[in-house]
Design an enzyme around this catalytic site. Sequence first.
Site, PDB file in Angstrom:
ATOM      1  N   ASP A 181      -6.088  -6.521   2.340  1.00 42.30           N
ATOM      2  CA  ASP A 181      -6.608  -6.515   3.948  1.00 42.30           C
ATOM      3  C   ASP A 181      -8.455  -5.839   4.320  1.00 42.30           C
ATOM      4  OD1 ASP A 181      -6.673  -3.867   4.694  1.00 42.30           O
ATOM      5  OD2 ASP A 181      -4.083  -4.762   5.483  1.00 42.30           O
ATOM      6  N   ASP A 229      -3.986   3.576   8.374  1.00 38.63           N
ATOM      7  CA  ASP A 229      -2.568   4.036   7.443  1.00 38.63           C
ATOM      8  C   ASP A 229      -2.214   5.488   8.064  1.00 38.63           C
ATOM      9  OD1 ASP A 229      -2.010   1.174   6.465  1.00 38.63           O
ATOM     10  OD2 ASP A 229      -3.135   1.752   4.801  1.00 38.63           O
ATOM     11  N   ASP A 258      -9.801  -0.499   3.842  1.00 37.13           N
ATOM     12  CA  ASP A 258      -9.058  -1.133   3.955  1.00 37.13           C
ATOM     13  C   ASP A 258      -9.266  -1.271   5.615  1.00 37.13           C
ATOM     14  OD1 ASP A 258      -6.110  -1.252   4.896  1.00 37.13           O
ATOM     15  OD2 ASP A 258      -5.396  -0.075   4.137  1.00 37.13           O
ATOM     16  N   HIS A 318       0.648  -0.915  -0.164  1.00 35.48           N
ATOM     17  CA  HIS A 318       0.515   0.044   0.102  1.00 35.48           C
ATOM     18  C   HIS A 318       0.648   1.634  -0.436  1.00 35.48           C
ATOM     19  CE1 HIS A 318      -4.572   0.882   0.797  1.00 35.48           C
ATOM     20  NE2 HIS A 318      -4.579   1.615  -0.047  1.00 35.48           N
ATOM     21  N   ASP A 366      -7.492  -2.218  -0.584  1.00 35.80           N
ATOM     22  CA  ASP A 366      -6.401  -3.339  -0.267  1.00 35.80           C
ATOM     23  C   ASP A 366      -6.666  -4.482   0.041  1.00 35.80           C
ATOM     24  OD1 ASP A 366      -4.549  -5.174   1.615  1.00 35.80           O
ATOM     25  OD2 ASP A 366      -4.011  -2.097   2.524  1.00 35.80           O
ATOM     26  N   GLU A 377      -1.792  -5.157  -1.658  1.00 41.17           N
ATOM     27  CA  GLU A 377      -1.334  -5.834  -1.051  1.00 41.17           C
ATOM     28  C   GLU A 377      -1.449  -6.602  -1.129  1.00 41.17           C
ATOM     29  OE1 GLU A 377       0.537  -5.390   1.956  1.00 41.17           O
ATOM     30  OE2 GLU A 377       0.406  -3.385   2.004  1.00 41.17           O
ATOM     31  N   HIS A 400       3.809   1.274   4.366  1.00 41.05           N
ATOM     32  CA  HIS A 400       2.448   1.017   3.802  1.00 41.05           C
ATOM     33  C   HIS A 400       1.719   1.527   4.949  1.00 41.05           C
ATOM     34  CE1 HIS A 400       2.483  -2.899   5.613  1.00 41.05           C
ATOM     35  NE2 HIS A 400       2.266  -3.006   5.986  1.00 41.05           N
ATOM     36  N   HIS A 408      -6.706  -0.936   7.745  1.00 33.84           N
ATOM     37  CA  HIS A 408      -5.883  -0.198   8.392  1.00 33.84           C
ATOM     38  C   HIS A 408      -6.318   1.194   8.286  1.00 33.84           C
ATOM     39  CE1 HIS A 408      -3.899  -4.400   8.540  1.00 33.84           C
ATOM     40  NE2 HIS A 408      -4.187  -3.881   9.387  1.00 33.84           N
TER      41      HIS A 408
END
Length: 308
Positions: free
Chosen positions: A229, A129, A125, A98, A227, A272, A142, A127
Site C-alpha cells: 500500500d 503502524d 507504507d 505487515h 508494503d 501485505e 499489522h 500507514h
Amino acid sequence: MAKPCILIGAPIDSGQKNAGCLMGPAAYRVAGISRTLEDLGRSVTDRGDIVPAAPVPVTVANAAVHSLPETIAWTAALSAAVEEAMREGFPIVMGGDHSLALGSVAGVAAHAKAAGRPLFLLWLDAHSDFHTLETTESGNLHGTPVAYIAGRDGFGPFPPFPAPIPAERICLFGIRSVDPAEHAALLRHDIAINDMRVLDERGIVAPLSEFLDRVRAENGLLHVSLDVDFLDPSIAPAVGTTVPGGATFREAHLAMELLHESGLVTSLDLVELNPFLDDRGRTARLMVDLVASLMGRKVFDRPTRSFG
C-alpha cells in the site's frame, strides 16, 4: 561480491482480518522472484516457508486485539530465521501481512547488535503502524510493528525487542493514513515522517537521500520494509488496506534505484500482498520488478509485460 539473496516465506495472516496474505509467498515465487534475482547475477537460496511453533494462549486488556498468540509465535520464528539469514546473506522476507516485521526486524536488530553496528529502518507504507496493544482500536497487529521496533511500552506478551531502534534512525516514507492515537504518539518521537505531502512538495530524491546520508555517516545497516500500500492502488490493487494517493510506478522505481545506488540496504520485507485481490498477478509482478530495481536493474533492462 554481492551477498547471496535468501528468500524466506512468511505466510502470516494473523495481523489483520482480510484473508489472503498467506498466499503472498507463493505469488512472489510464481511471479518469478528467484529467476529475476538470478538474471541479475545474484545467488539465490529459497528456504521455503517458515512454520511457527504452536501458539501459547495469552490475552491482554484490550479486547479488540485478535490473533495475539499466533502473531507472537510468528514473531519468535521469524526473528530466529532472519537473524540466521543475516549472518549468511541478504534476507528477503516474503509476506504475509505487515505484522511479520515484528519478527523480521527483531532478527535484523539482534544481528546488528552482535555486529556492533547501528540499525536503520526505512518504512515504505501508507500507514505509520505506530499503535501498541493498548491503543489499537481495530485490534489488527499489522498496525503495531514500528511502535514495537522503536521500544514503545505496551508489548508485554511479546519477546523483548533485542535492541530498540532510536527514533532518529527510523524513516516513515509515503505515509498518508495515521490514526489519532498514532499521531499523538509520533509527536513525542523524533521519527522522520515523509508523508505524501512532503513527497509532493520535495519529490522522492531529496528526503530519501537525506536519510541515506545519515545511514552512511554512521556505517549503519539498513532494513527496508516495503508494503504494497506504499503504492497507489491504481497500479497495485492486491492489498486489503488501499489508500488513494500512493507512490506512482516511476516514484516507486526511483526509490528502489536510489536505494540500490546507495549500497546500504542489508535486508528487505515484502508485505501485505493479497493475491486474492489481484488482477492476474499484476501487483505481484510489480513488486518483483521493484525488487529487481533495488538489486540493480535499470529501466532499459525491464521487460515489457503483457496482461492480455
